[in-house]
Design an enzyme around this catalytic site. Sequence first.
Site, short mmCIF file in Angstrom:
data_model
loop_
_atom_site.label_atom_id
_atom_site.label_comp_id
_atom_site.label_asym_id
_atom_site.label_seq_id
_atom_site.Cartn_x
_atom_site.Cartn_y
_atom_site.Cartn_z
N GLU A 25 0.83 -1.20 0.00
CA GLU A 25 0.00 0.00 0.00
C GLU A 25 0.86 1.26 0.00
OE1 GLU A 25 -0.11 1.96 2.96
OE2 GLU A 25 -0.08 0.58 4.66
N LYS A 88 -6.32 10.28 0.60
CA LYS A 88 -6.22 8.98 1.27
C LYS A 88 -7.39 8.15 0.77
CE LYS A 88 -5.87 6.84 5.85
NZ LYS A 88 -5.96 7.08 7.31
N VAL A 108 -5.44 -0.13 3.24
CA VAL A 108 -5.55 -1.59 3.18
C VAL A 108 -6.74 -2.00 2.30
CG1 VAL A 108 -6.08 -3.67 4.53
CG2 VAL A 108 -4.39 -2.03 5.36
N ASP A 138 -17.57 3.23 14.71
CA ASP A 138 -16.52 3.63 13.76
C ASP A 138 -15.72 2.40 13.38
OD1 ASP A 138 -14.55 4.78 12.26
OD2 ASP A 138 -13.99 6.30 13.73
N SER A 140 -13.53 0.42 10.55
CA SER A 140 -12.72 0.64 9.35
C SER A 140 -13.23 -0.18 8.17
CB SER A 140 -11.26 0.28 9.62
OG SER A 140 -10.51 0.28 8.43
N ALA A 141 -13.16 0.42 6.99
CA ALA A 141 -13.51 -0.30 5.75
C ALA A 141 -12.57 -1.47 5.51
CB ALA A 141 -13.47 0.66 4.57
N ASP A 142 -11.39 -1.45 6.16
CA ASP A 142 -10.46 -2.57 6.01
C ASP A 142 -11.10 -3.88 6.44
OD1 ASP A 142 -8.70 -0.54 5.41
OD2 ASP A 142 -7.42 -0.81 7.17
N LYS A 159 -3.83 -2.06 14.25
CA LYS A 159 -3.06 -1.04 14.97
C LYS A 159 -3.51 -1.00 16.43
CE LYS A 159 -2.28 1.81 10.88
NZ LYS A 159 -3.02 0.99 9.88
#
Length: 303
Positions: A25, A88, A108, A138, A140-142, A159
Amino acid sequence: MQQPLTINAEIKSALAASRPVVALESTLITHGLPYPRNVETALAMEAAVREAGAVPATIAILKGDITVGITSCDIEALAQMPPGSVRKCSRRDLAIAAALQQDGATTVASTMIVAKIAGIKVFATGGIGGVHRGQPQDVSADLIELGRSPVAVVSSGAKSILDLPLTLEVLESQGVPILGYRTDVLPAFYAARTELPIDQRVESAAEAAAIIQAADTLGAQHGILITVPVPQGHELDAELAEAAIAQATIEAEEASVGGKDITPFLLNRVSELTKGASMAANIALLVNNARIAGQIALELSRI
């Protein structure tokens, strides 16, 4: 029909010959690390993939051109662009950046999408996104992308600035298997281990590749998360890391930092609070993950 991607000649040739390729990435270049550490790390990751016997494919959007395999000159140029000038790009951003001819760095999620289109089955990163602390809505789209794109993601877990137990719950609901590379528990990005269990320990790149191949044979339409602990000697003290993360999270809330800005803010602030120790750990695990991803891709090409 217009081709959605530009794939450089070396990678196109490798894919046509079923040689191993590893996707990388580009948000670490534009949003993750300061200059010149961003350039040094991106090039070190590419070198680690090559040392393992695979071809690196760093992905980015260059003036709207979704490019698989940007050059070292492209990496240098992206690394020095002014803050805010590079989009981003997660899943929702790819079409916008392409249509409006913007420069974009892939997360990602978007790297997985592009890798799937290109036919790349293994992708290396540092840590995936997840559920943010104190904000269970919230997500993440990951995590969602791991549930619908059949790409193996080699990372050091999610993370550690995130809510790791809730992140695992979302991955479970998405049907994503989590493998531990020579570990029985989830790594915590900067720290080598947590007490959170994973689905299966693997001892070698060959074992990981066999699972990827089995999922492909079954027609599985989900990714596989392969978690690798930060290399020994580079891990951050767990209590030090947690204290820095807690303080950075409070500061982000007080400053009303959110959305796409939250992760870069937290990573940068944690680095400041740990006097650079977290950044050193981050760089070490990024390069190590790239090397292991290259080994897995090589074994996959041999099956």
